[in-house]
Design an enzyme around this catalytic site. Structure first.
Site, PDB file in Angstrom:
ATOM      1  N   ILE A 194       0.628  -1.174   0.286  1.00 24.59           N
ATOM      2  CA  ILE A 194       0.111   0.065   0.241  1.00 24.59           C
ATOM      3  C   ILE A 194       1.185   1.205  -0.109  1.00 24.59           C
ATOM      4  CG2 ILE A 194      -1.521   1.765   1.328  1.00 24.59           C
ATOM      5  CD1 ILE A 194      -2.936  -2.018   2.188  1.00 24.59           C
ATOM      6  N   ASN A 204      12.243  -0.276   7.017  1.00 25.97           N
ATOM      7  CA  ASN A 204      13.172  -1.356   7.312  1.00 25.97           C
ATOM      8  C   ASN A 204      12.750  -2.946   6.989  1.00 25.97           C
ATOM      9  OD1 ASN A 204      10.988  -2.821   8.381  1.00 25.97           O
ATOM     10  ND2 ASN A 204      11.477  -3.383  10.288  1.00 25.97           N
ATOM     11  N   ASP A 258      13.858   1.951  11.177  1.00 21.80           N
ATOM     12  CA  ASP A 258      12.734   1.057  12.239  1.00 21.80           C
ATOM     13  C   ASP A 258      12.041   1.771  13.382  1.00 21.80           C
ATOM     14  OD1 ASP A 258      11.290  -0.595  14.254  1.00 21.80           O
ATOM     15  OD2 ASP A 258      12.825  -2.395  13.345  1.00 21.80           O
ATOM     16  N   SER A 299      -8.166  -0.733   9.727  1.00 20.35           N
ATOM     17  CA  SER A 299      -8.593  -2.005   9.125  1.00 20.35           C
ATOM     18  C   SER A 299      -9.836  -2.009   9.400  1.00 20.35           C
ATOM     19  CB  SER A 299      -7.648  -3.200   8.670  1.00 20.35           C
ATOM     20  OG  SER A 299      -8.156  -3.987   8.902  1.00 20.35           O
ATOM     21  N   THR A 333     -10.913  -4.534   9.335  1.00 21.98           N
ATOM     22  CA  THR A 333     -10.727  -5.823  10.438  1.00 21.98           C
ATOM     23  C   THR A 333     -11.279  -5.975  12.199  1.00 21.98           C
ATOM     24  OG1 THR A 333      -8.919  -8.109  10.976  1.00 21.98           O
ATOM     25  CG2 THR A 333      -8.827  -5.363  11.498  1.00 21.98           C
ATOM     26  N   TYR A 360      -3.916 -10.089  15.757  1.00 24.93           N
ATOM     27  CA  TYR A 360      -3.826  -8.064  14.349  1.00 24.93           C
ATOM     28  C   TYR A 360      -4.743  -7.042  14.719  1.00 24.93           C
ATOM     29  CZ  TYR A 360      -4.026  -5.551   9.993  1.00 24.93           C
ATOM     30  OH  TYR A 360      -4.271  -4.647   8.708  1.00 24.93           O
ATOM     31  N   LYS A 411      -4.402  -3.199  16.150  1.00 28.65           N
ATOM     32  CA  LYS A 411      -5.241  -1.904  15.160  1.00 28.65           C
ATOM     33  C   LYS A 411      -6.266  -1.494  15.500  1.00 28.65           C
ATOM     34  CE  LYS A 411      -2.676  -1.757  11.319  1.00 28.65           C
ATOM     35  NZ  LYS A 411      -2.194  -1.224  11.069  1.00 28.65           N
ATOM     36  N   ASN A 444     -10.280  -4.347   1.745  1.00 22.56           N
ATOM     37  CA  ASN A 444      -9.583  -5.097   0.790  1.00 22.56           C
ATOM     38  C   ASN A 444      -9.068  -4.178  -0.216  1.00 22.56           C
ATOM     39  OD1 ASN A 444     -11.407  -7.024   2.126  1.00 22.56           O
ATOM     40  ND2 ASN A 444     -10.938  -8.232   1.521  1.00 22.56           N
ATOM     41  N   ASN A 482      -1.360 -15.843   2.115  1.00 19.19           N
ATOM     42  CA  ASN A 482      -2.793 -16.319   3.098  1.00 19.19           C
ATOM     43  C   ASN A 482      -4.186 -15.611   2.234  1.00 19.19           C
ATOM     44  OD1 ASN A 482      -1.458 -16.991   5.247  1.00 19.19           O
ATOM     45  ND2 ASN A 482      -0.622 -15.303   5.575  1.00 19.19           N
ATOM     46  N   ARG A 526     -16.767  -9.710  -0.869  1.00 22.85           N
ATOM     47  CA  ARG A 526     -16.127  -9.388   0.624  1.00 22.85           C
ATOM     48  C   ARG A 526     -16.036  -7.984  -0.517  1.00 22.85           C
ATOM     49  NH1 ARG A 526     -16.395 -12.559   3.566  1.00 22.85           N
ATOM     50  NH2 ARG A 526     -14.621 -13.128   5.021  1.00 22.85           N
ATOM     51  N   ASP A 586     -13.518 -16.284   9.599  1.00 21.03           N
ATOM     52  CA  ASP A 586     -13.926 -15.481   8.299  1.00 21.03           C
ATOM     53  C   ASP A 586     -15.521 -15.175   8.589  1.00 21.03           C
ATOM     54  OD1 ASP A 586     -11.201 -15.445   7.210  1.00 21.03           O
ATOM     55  OD2 ASP A 586     -12.873 -17.043   4.950  1.00 21.03           O
TER      56      ASP A 586
HETATM   57  P1  NAD Z   1       3.048  -4.466   3.390  1.00 24.71           P
HETATM   58  O1  NAD Z   1       4.140  -5.242   3.990  1.00 24.71           O
HETATM   59  O2  NAD Z   1       3.364  -4.701   2.297  1.00 24.71           O
HETATM   60  O3  NAD Z   1       3.836  -3.282   4.305  1.00 24.71           O
HETATM   61  C1  NAD Z   1       4.385  -3.068   5.356  1.00 24.71           C
HETATM   62  C2  NAD Z   1       6.040  -1.899   5.242  1.00 24.71           C
HETATM   63  O4  NAD Z   1       5.846  -1.415   6.515  1.00 24.71           O
HETATM   64  C3  NAD Z   1       6.511  -2.377   4.944  1.00 24.71           C
HETATM   65  O5  NAD Z   1       7.476  -2.281   3.775  1.00 24.71           O
HETATM   66  C4  NAD Z   1       7.369  -3.129   5.904  1.00 24.71           C
HETATM   67  O6  NAD Z   1       9.273  -3.380   5.500  1.00 24.71           O
HETATM   68  C5  NAD Z   1       7.353  -1.993   6.484  1.00 24.71           C
HETATM   69  N1  NAD Z   1       7.422  -2.058   8.275  1.00 24.71           N
HETATM   70  C6  NAD Z   1       7.062  -3.016   8.738  1.00 24.71           C
HETATM   71  N2  NAD Z   1       7.883  -3.578  10.239  1.00 24.71           N
HETATM   72  C7  NAD Z   1       8.637  -2.235  10.337  1.00 24.71           C
HETATM   73  C8  NAD Z   1       9.110  -1.353  11.060  1.00 24.71           C
HETATM   74  N3  NAD Z   1       9.560  -1.855  12.403  1.00 24.71           N
HETATM   75  N4  NAD Z   1      10.168  -0.481  10.700  1.00 24.71           N
HETATM   76  C9  NAD Z   1       9.497   0.264  10.108  1.00 24.71           C
HETATM   77  N5  NAD Z   1       8.553  -0.630   8.163  1.00 24.71           N
HETATM   78  C10 NAD Z   1       8.677  -1.740   9.051  1.00 24.71           C
HETATM   79  O7  NAD Z   1       1.895  -4.713   3.827  1.00 24.71           O
HETATM   80  P2  NAD Z   1       0.474  -3.379   3.281  1.00 24.71           P
HETATM   81  O8  NAD Z   1      -0.328  -4.271   2.596  1.00 24.71           O
HETATM   82  O9  NAD Z   1       1.305  -2.437   2.674  1.00 24.71           O
HETATM   83  O10 NAD Z   1      -0.283  -2.924   4.397  1.00 24.71           O
HETATM   84  C11 NAD Z   1       0.395  -1.875   4.741  1.00 24.71           C
HETATM   85  C12 NAD Z   1      -0.672  -1.002   6.481  1.00 24.71           C
HETATM   86  O11 NAD Z   1      -2.170  -1.196   5.930  1.00 24.71           O
HETATM   87  C13 NAD Z   1      -0.214  -1.956   7.597  1.00 24.71           C
HETATM   88  O12 NAD Z   1      -0.369  -0.951   8.889  1.00 24.71           O
HETATM   89  C14 NAD Z   1      -1.690  -2.980   7.254  1.00 24.71           C
HETATM   90  O13 NAD Z   1      -1.855  -3.712   8.666  1.00 24.71           O
HETATM   91  C15 NAD Z   1      -2.124  -1.889   7.361  1.00 24.71           C
HETATM   92  N6  NAD Z   1      -3.705  -3.160   6.025  1.00 24.71           N
HETATM   93  C16 NAD Z   1      -3.504  -3.368   5.586  1.00 24.71           C
HETATM   94  C17 NAD Z   1      -4.506  -4.681   4.728  1.00 24.71           C
HETATM   95  C18 NAD Z   1      -4.313  -4.933   3.258  1.00 24.71           C
HETATM   96  O14 NAD Z   1      -4.899  -5.951   2.771  1.00 24.71           O
HETATM   97  N7  NAD Z   1      -3.117  -5.154   2.891  1.00 24.71           N
HETATM   98  C19 NAD Z   1      -5.391  -3.823   4.885  1.00 24.71           C
HETATM   99  C20 NAD Z   1      -5.860  -3.386   6.376  1.00 24.71           C
HETATM  100  C21 NAD Z   1      -5.120  -3.157   6.403  1.00 24.71           C
HETATM  101  N1  UDP Z   2     -10.481 -17.003   0.555  1.00 23.20           N
HETATM  102  C1  UDP Z   2     -10.134 -18.053  -0.236  1.00 23.20           C
HETATM  103  N2  UDP Z   2      -9.180 -19.248  -0.295  1.00 23.20           N
HETATM  104  C2  UDP Z   2      -8.415 -18.360  -0.173  1.00 23.20           C
HETATM  105  C3  UDP Z   2      -7.620 -17.006   0.491  1.00 23.20           C
HETATM  106  C4  UDP Z   2      -9.069 -16.666   0.493  1.00 23.20           C
HETATM  107  O1  UDP Z   2     -11.922 -18.494  -0.735  1.00 23.20           O
HETATM  108  O2  UDP Z   2      -7.204 -19.016  -0.738  1.00 23.20           O
HETATM  109  C5  UDP Z   2     -11.693 -15.882   0.937  1.00 23.20           C
HETATM  110  C6  UDP Z   2     -12.241 -15.962   2.364  1.00 23.20           C
HETATM  111  O3  UDP Z   2     -12.514 -16.525   2.501  1.00 23.20           O
HETATM  112  C7  UDP Z   2     -12.836 -14.779   1.841  1.00 23.20           C
HETATM  113  C8  UDP Z   2     -12.551 -13.911   1.048  1.00 23.20           C
HETATM  114  O4  UDP Z   2     -11.521 -14.387   0.272  1.00 23.20           O
HETATM  115  O5  UDP Z   2     -14.301 -15.161   1.550  1.00 23.20           O
HETATM  116  C9  UDP Z   2     -11.545 -12.411   0.842  1.00 23.20           C
HETATM  117  O6  UDP Z   2     -10.179 -13.272   1.409  1.00 23.20           O
HETATM  118  P1  UDP Z   2      -9.139 -12.612   1.967  1.00 23.20           P
HETATM  119  O7  UDP Z   2      -8.087 -13.580   3.386  1.00 23.20           O
HETATM  120  O8  UDP Z   2      -8.413 -12.075   0.793  1.00 23.20           O
HETATM  121  O9  UDP Z   2      -8.972 -11.486   3.564  1.00 23.20           O
HETATM  122  P2  UDP Z   2     -10.493 -11.094   4.717  1.00 23.20           P
HETATM  123  O10 UDP Z   2     -10.610 -12.409   5.027  1.00 23.20           O
HETATM  124  O11 UDP Z   2      -8.786 -10.763   5.656  1.00 23.20           O
HETATM  125  O12 UDP Z   2     -11.499  -9.814   4.062  1.00 23.20           O
END
Ligand code: NAD
Ligand code: UDP
Length: 356
Positions: A13, A33, A74, A142, A144, A166, A170, A196, A215, A248, A313
């Site tokens: 992101i 990091n 970090d 999130s 979540t 997790y 948050k 998502n 995952n 989703r 889920d």
């Molecule tokens: P990502 O793992 O791709 O990015 C996270 C970044 O943070 C990575 O570059 C990692 O190296 C860096 N990082 C981790 N620990 C660190 C530390 N201690 N110091 C410095 N850098 C550090 O994940 P993402 O999908 O880009 O997610 C970004 C943020 O969005 C996260 O906080 C995550 O919880 C939140 N988020 C993600 C999702 C999703 O589905 N991807 C959904 C909701 C919220």
């Molecule tokens: N899912 C699935 N197979 C996978 C991963 C996810 O069927 O290998 C399904 C999961 O049960 C959910 C949707 O896809 O209904 C989105 O899951 P994901 O893990 O991507 O996001 P989250 O559950 O965190 O919303």
């Protein structure tokens, strides 16, 4: 235009946010990091922004101005944070805080690591912001937090009831941000609750590159499409949804990045405030909808098997995106077909992600 610190800016992101924020004219300092990312992602962000520089920056525009810098460090370390806040002579006007750990299953196995990085890192960052006189932050929260939602679409007023470490971490950071906002005038804080995030920049140059077996649905399916995995396992076909598979709210990562830009604009334009918004499309898609849309994008059938539900889920999570539209003047513009087209552009051009 401001100078911004993007923590976790090399991640999935964060890297897409960097592209959108460079495009908006901001200067960026990235603190990462590389715990779950690669410096190559930032090099490609610079390339997409038309910037020049060495492999680890700094990167300059055509007028020689530094627009993107990397501080490898970090977010839990005060010295690294001080370096990030002082690396640019203009100082830091606002922070986008994406750094964190995000794998639900891992958080159950290693809760202390999750609390340390997600909560501890946020506390150290907020302390550094106070030291350096910066009071504006956009936080990656999130959906979540909503756990098993009582109402769908989910409004921001829904109960906060996370169901794993997790989500708890948050929720704790959200609470800290609310307490900080209440403690002292002048804080401008946005808590963005992502649904998502999926897809990639349309160039296919940057995208999601998970370590090991993905995952999440979208990266797993992308790897099936490119031949790295044999078949998708669909977790449950007996959910109370139209086709029995989970539903989703998938949001294109560039729409999400635009949401950060809109949140920053709002924070910097309006009076200090604590803003909490969902970033989602308001549209639900089932797992089978995603499979079929991805098949259309990649041009071949994607094998799948229906297996048992995955513990933890929910049947359906979809955002009520009304508040983001009203407060940020932002809404998603990209469809599920756009998401799959761009996700495929990334995965097909980079079958091993940023790796060799
Ligand atoms: P990502 O793992 O791709 O990015 C996270 C970044 O943070 C990575 O570059 C990692 O190296 C860096 N990082 C981790 N620990 C660190 C530390 N201690 N110091 C410095 N850098 C550090 O994940 P993402 O999908 O880009 O997610 C970004 C943020 O969005 C996260 O906080 C995550 O919880 C939140 N988020 C993600 C999702 C999703 O589905 N991807 C959904 C909701 C919220
Ligand atoms: N899912 C699935 N197979 C996978 C991963 C996810 O069927 O290998 C399904 C999961 O049960 C959910 C949707 O896809 O209904 C989105 O899951 P994901 O893990 O991507 O996001 P989250 O559950 O965190 O919303």
């Amino acid at each position: 235009m401001a100078h911004l610190l993007i923590t976790g800016g090399a991640g999935f992101i964060g890297s897409h946010c960097c592209v959108a924020l460079l495009e908006a004219g901001h200067g960026l300092v990235v603190l990462d990091n590389f715990d779950n990312s690669s410096p190559e992602a930032l090099r490609r962000v610079a390339e997409l922004g038309g910037l020049q520089g060495e492999a680890r920056g700094p990167w300059r525009d055509g007028h020689g101005a530094v627009r993107l810098q990397l501080v490898e460090g970090d977010v839990r370390c005060a010295d690294d944070l001080d370096a990030a806040f002082t690396t640019s002579p203009e100082g830091i006007g606002a922070v986008v805080h994406c750094a964190g750990l995000k794998a639900v299953g891992e958080s159950v196995a290693e809760p202390l690591r999750y609390w340390d990085t997600n909560l501890g890192g946020s506390l150290r960052l907020l302390e550094a912001m106070r030291r350096h006189g910066c009071r504006t932050i956009v936080f990656s929260s999130s959906a979540t937090l909503y756990g098993y939602p009582d109402t769908v679409p989910i409004p921001e007023t829904a109960p906060i009831q996370p169901i794993n470490p997790y989500g708890h971490s948050k929720a704790a950071v959200e609470q800290v941000l609310a307490d900080v906002a209440a403690s002292e005038a002048g804080w401008r804080i946005a808590r963005l609750r992502y649904f998502n995030p999926v897809g990639s920049h349309p160039s296919g140059r940057i995208g999601e590159d998970p370590e090991g077996i993905p995952n999440n649905l979208f990266p797993y399916l992308s790897q099936v499409a490119v031949g790295r995995r044999q078949a998708l396992h669909i977790f449950g076909s007996d959910w109370p949804t139209p086709d029995g598979t989970g539903v989703r709210d998938y949001i294109h990562v560039m729409d999400l990045a635009d949401g950060h830009r809109a949140a920053l604009d709002t924070l910097l334009r309006e009076e200090p405030q604590l803003l909490t918004v969902n970033l989602g499309s308001g549209q639900g898609h089932s797992v089978l909808d995603v499979v079929h849309a991805f098949e259309a994008a990649c041009g071949h059938r994607l094998p799948y098997e229906l297996v048992d539900r995955r513990p933890g889920d929910a049947a359906t999570t979809v955002a009520d995106p009304g508040l983001a539209s009203a407060r940020l003047d932002w809404r998603t513009r990209r469809s599920l077909a756009d998401i799959c087209r761009d996700g495929w552009a990334w995965q097909s051009a980079n079958p091993r992600g940023y790796g060799p």
